[in-house]
Design a protein around this motif. Structure first.
Motif, short mmCIF file in Angstrom:
data_model
loop_
_atom_site.label_atom_id
_atom_site.label_comp_id
_atom_site.label_asym_id
_atom_site.label_seq_id
_atom_site.Cartn_x
_atom_site.Cartn_y
_atom_site.Cartn_z
N ALA A 108 0.64 -1.22 -0.03
CA ALA A 108 -0.09 0.05 0.05
C ALA A 108 0.90 1.29 0.00
CB ALA A 108 -0.90 0.04 1.20
N ALA A 109 2.16 1.24 0.33
CA ALA A 109 3.16 2.52 0.45
C ALA A 109 3.82 2.57 -0.87
CB ALA A 109 3.80 2.31 1.76
N ARG A 110 3.81 1.57 -1.53
CA ARG A 110 4.60 1.59 -2.93
C ARG A 110 3.62 2.07 -4.01
NH1 ARG A 110 6.37 -3.58 -1.22
NH2 ARG A 110 6.22 -4.32 -3.22
N HIS A 111 4.27 2.64 -5.04
CA HIS A 111 3.50 3.40 -6.13
C HIS A 111 3.85 2.37 -7.52
CE1 HIS A 111 3.76 6.48 -3.41
NE2 HIS A 111 2.80 7.14 -3.84
N ALA A 112 4.98 1.70 -7.65
CA ALA A 112 5.24 0.70 -8.53
C ALA A 112 6.29 -0.19 -8.30
CB ALA A 112 5.87 1.87 -9.78
N ALA A 113 6.61 -0.97 -9.52
CA ALA A 113 7.58 -2.22 -9.16
C ALA A 113 9.04 -1.46 -8.78
CB ALA A 113 7.46 -3.03 -10.62
N SER A 114 9.78 -2.18 -8.34
CA SER A 114 11.14 -1.81 -8.29
C SER A 114 12.05 -2.86 -8.74
CB SER A 114 11.25 -1.80 -6.75
OG SER A 114 11.01 -2.77 -5.95
N THR A 115 13.31 -2.60 -9.19
CA THR A 115 14.44 -3.46 -9.80
C THR A 115 15.71 -3.28 -8.78
OG1 THR A 115 13.61 -3.13 -11.97
CG2 THR A 115 15.93 -4.04 -11.42
N TRP A 116 16.09 -4.37 -8.19
CA TRP A 116 17.13 -4.71 -7.32
C TRP A 116 18.09 -5.39 -7.81
CZ3 TRP A 116 16.76 -2.44 -2.35
CH2 TRP A 116 15.53 -1.94 -2.05
N GLN A 117 19.30 -5.07 -7.54
CA GLN A 117 20.93 -5.73 -8.02
C GLN A 117 21.88 -5.71 -7.10
OE1 GLN A 117 21.99 -4.09 -12.02
NE2 GLN A 117 24.00 -4.04 -11.17
N GLY A 133 23.21 -17.61 -11.12
CA GLY A 133 22.33 -16.88 -10.17
C GLY A 133 21.82 -15.71 -10.76
N THR A 134 21.04 -14.85 -10.02
CA THR A 134 20.14 -13.87 -10.50
C THR A 134 20.44 -12.76 -10.13
OG1 THR A 134 18.34 -15.58 -10.84
CG2 THR A 134 17.84 -13.11 -11.23
N PRO A 135 21.45 -12.19 -10.36
CA PRO A 135 22.08 -10.84 -9.57
C PRO A 135 21.18 -9.59 -9.83
CG PRO A 135 23.33 -10.97 -11.62
CD PRO A 135 22.38 -12.31 -11.57
N ARG A 136 20.30 -9.50 -10.58
CA ARG A 136 19.22 -8.47 -10.92
C ARG A 136 17.71 -8.96 -11.15
NH1 ARG A 136 19.82 -3.00 -13.26
NH2 ARG A 136 18.09 -2.62 -14.60
N ARG A 137 16.97 -8.39 -10.29
CA ARG A 137 15.49 -8.97 -10.46
C ARG A 137 14.72 -7.70 -10.13
NH1 ARG A 137 14.37 -14.43 -7.64
NH2 ARG A 137 15.06 -15.09 -9.51
N THR A 138 13.51 -7.96 -10.83
CA THR A 138 12.41 -6.99 -10.63
C THR A 138 11.20 -7.44 -9.68
OG1 THR A 138 12.72 -5.58 -12.88
CG2 THR A 138 10.42 -5.17 -11.79
N ALA A 139 10.93 -6.47 -8.66
CA ALA A 139 9.89 -6.81 -7.80
C ALA A 139 8.76 -6.13 -8.22
CB ALA A 139 10.43 -6.80 -6.49
N ALA A 140 7.42 -6.95 -8.16
CA ALA A 140 6.28 -6.19 -8.46
C ALA A 140 5.92 -5.27 -7.48
CB ALA A 140 5.07 -7.52 -8.89
N GLN A 141 4.65 -4.76 -7.63
CA GLN A 141 4.48 -3.63 -6.54
C GLN A 141 3.77 -4.21 -5.25
OE1 GLN A 141 1.67 -0.67 -7.84
NE2 GLN A 141 1.11 0.19 -5.78
N ARG A 174 27.69 -5.05 -2.84
CA ARG A 174 27.11 -3.98 -3.02
C ARG A 174 25.62 -4.57 -3.48
NH1 ARG A 174 28.44 0.96 -7.10
NH2 ARG A 174 27.41 -0.65 -8.50
N LEU A 175 24.58 -3.97 -2.53
CA LEU A 175 23.10 -4.15 -2.88
C LEU A 175 22.48 -2.68 -3.17
CD1 LEU A 175 20.65 -5.92 -2.91
CD2 LEU A 175 20.42 -5.87 -0.69
N THR A 176 21.63 -2.65 -4.15
CA THR A 176 21.00 -1.39 -4.01
C THR A 176 19.74 -1.62 -5.14
OG1 THR A 176 21.24 1.04 -4.82
CG2 THR A 176 22.21 -0.46 -6.20
N VAL A 177 18.93 -0.79 -5.08
CA VAL A 177 17.84 -0.69 -6.18
C VAL A 177 18.34 0.30 -7.11
CG1 VAL A 177 16.63 1.58 -4.88
CG2 VAL A 177 15.63 -0.20 -6.39
N THR A 178 18.21 -0.23 -8.60
CA THR A 178 18.40 0.28 -9.84
C THR A 178 17.32 1.03 -10.76
OG1 THR A 178 18.29 -1.73 -10.85
CG2 THR A 178 20.32 -0.95 -10.00
N GLY A 179 15.90 0.55 -10.37
CA GLY A 179 14.82 1.00 -11.07
C GLY A 179 13.61 1.22 -10.10
N LEU A 180 13.48 2.63 -10.01
CA LEU A 180 12.46 2.80 -8.91
C LEU A 180 11.70 4.03 -8.90
CD1 LEU A 180 11.65 1.86 -5.84
CD2 LEU A 180 13.12 3.58 -4.97
#
Length: 278
Positions: A108-117, A133-141, A174-180
């Motif tokens: 409920a607090a998110r507005h869109a999907a996010s991509t993590w890497q 492995g899967t070093p990059r993945r998009t999570a649905a909202q 290093r862990l971060t979000v790349t698409g947000l």
């Protein structure tokens, strides 16, 4: 007289068997108690804290990366958009896999999907490629979590200067979000990470070794906690591999083959008889 002696020996035998059984039970109880002591001590030690002092924070740069050891669980509370860094040791002949799970904010607090890497760098801060492995993945909202992984190439004990081969020393995750979406920046997240290593065996061994492992900051006044990361049993320096066992086994088999061949071909061991008169 003979019957009396027989009865006496029979009684002595029964007494000896009863004594043996008693001592056997006592020895079994003592052994059980001794085995239970370390387990009880370990249970008492584990009960004092959660996850045996596992790191509960992450660095925000290479220099402030939080040091962790293989097979150690680590976590960190952060905000979406932060760069999170951990440092860990990988020795020659090992193949490391980094695992990361991000617990996302409520849907409920998110507005869109996010991509993590997740990215992995060696001691020279060179980005290392993932074999598996899967070093990059998009999570649905509406996703509750996202899991990432990266299996590195086998670390070599030595490499040419022009090569980008992974070498023993400190590695950085290093862990971060790349698409947000901008509206989702700053939301709270929880990251859980772990590094596992496996021995690749002598097939991946190379001749030669580094003079020192790639541990940034070692020996300087600006040494960081990440630079102090070292395997619990020290660096192997690349001198040992299972090829030593294969070489020794091959030498033994060659010696046995030589002895067997000599025994089969030497004959009876007596010189041939020379005819008289020649």
């Amino acid at each position: 007289m003979g019957l009396a002696l027989a009865l006496a020996f029979r009684g002595l035998e029964d007494q000896l068997m009863r004594t043996t059984r008693v001592w056997g039970r006592a020895a079994l109880l003592a052994a059980t108690a001794l085995l239970a002591l370390p387990q009880a001590a370990a249970a008492d030690g584990d009960g004092g804290g959660e996850a045996d002092g596992a790191p509960s924070e992450a660095g925000t740069s290479f220099r402030t990366a939080t040091a962790i050891r293989p097979d150690q669980d680590a976590s960190a509370e952060a905000s979406t958009g932060d760069y999170l860094y951990w440092a860990f040791p990988v020795d020659a002949g090992q193949r490391a896999t980094v695992h990361a799970t991000v617990k996302l904010p409520e849907a409920a607090a998110r507005h869109a999907a996010s991509t993590w890497q997740v990215d992995v760098y060696d001691g020279l801060r060179r980005r290392q490629a993932c074999r598996l492995g899967t070093p990059r993945r998009t999570a649905a909202q509406d996703a509750g979590a996202v899991s990432l992984s990266c299996t590195l190439r086998t670390v070599k004990a030595w490499s040419e200067q022009w090569a980008n081969d992974p070498l023993p020393g400190t590695y950085y995750m290093r862990l971060t979000v790349t698409g947000l979406k901008a509206d989702d920046l700053g939301l709270p997240v929880r990251a859980e990470v772990k590094v596992t290593t496996t021995d690749a065996g002598g097939a991946q061994a190379v001749d030669g070794a580094l003079a020192e492992p790639l541990v940034p900051g070692a020996g300087s006044d600006r040494q960081t906690p990440a630079a102090a990361t070292e395997p619990e049993d020290g660096w192997a320096s690349g001198w040992w591999s299972s090829r030593w066992l294969w070489t020794a086994g091959g030498g033994v088999l060659a010696a046995l083959a030589g002895v067997g061949g000599y025994a089969l071909t030497r004959g009876s061991g007596r010189p041939a008889r020379v005819p008289q008169g020649l």
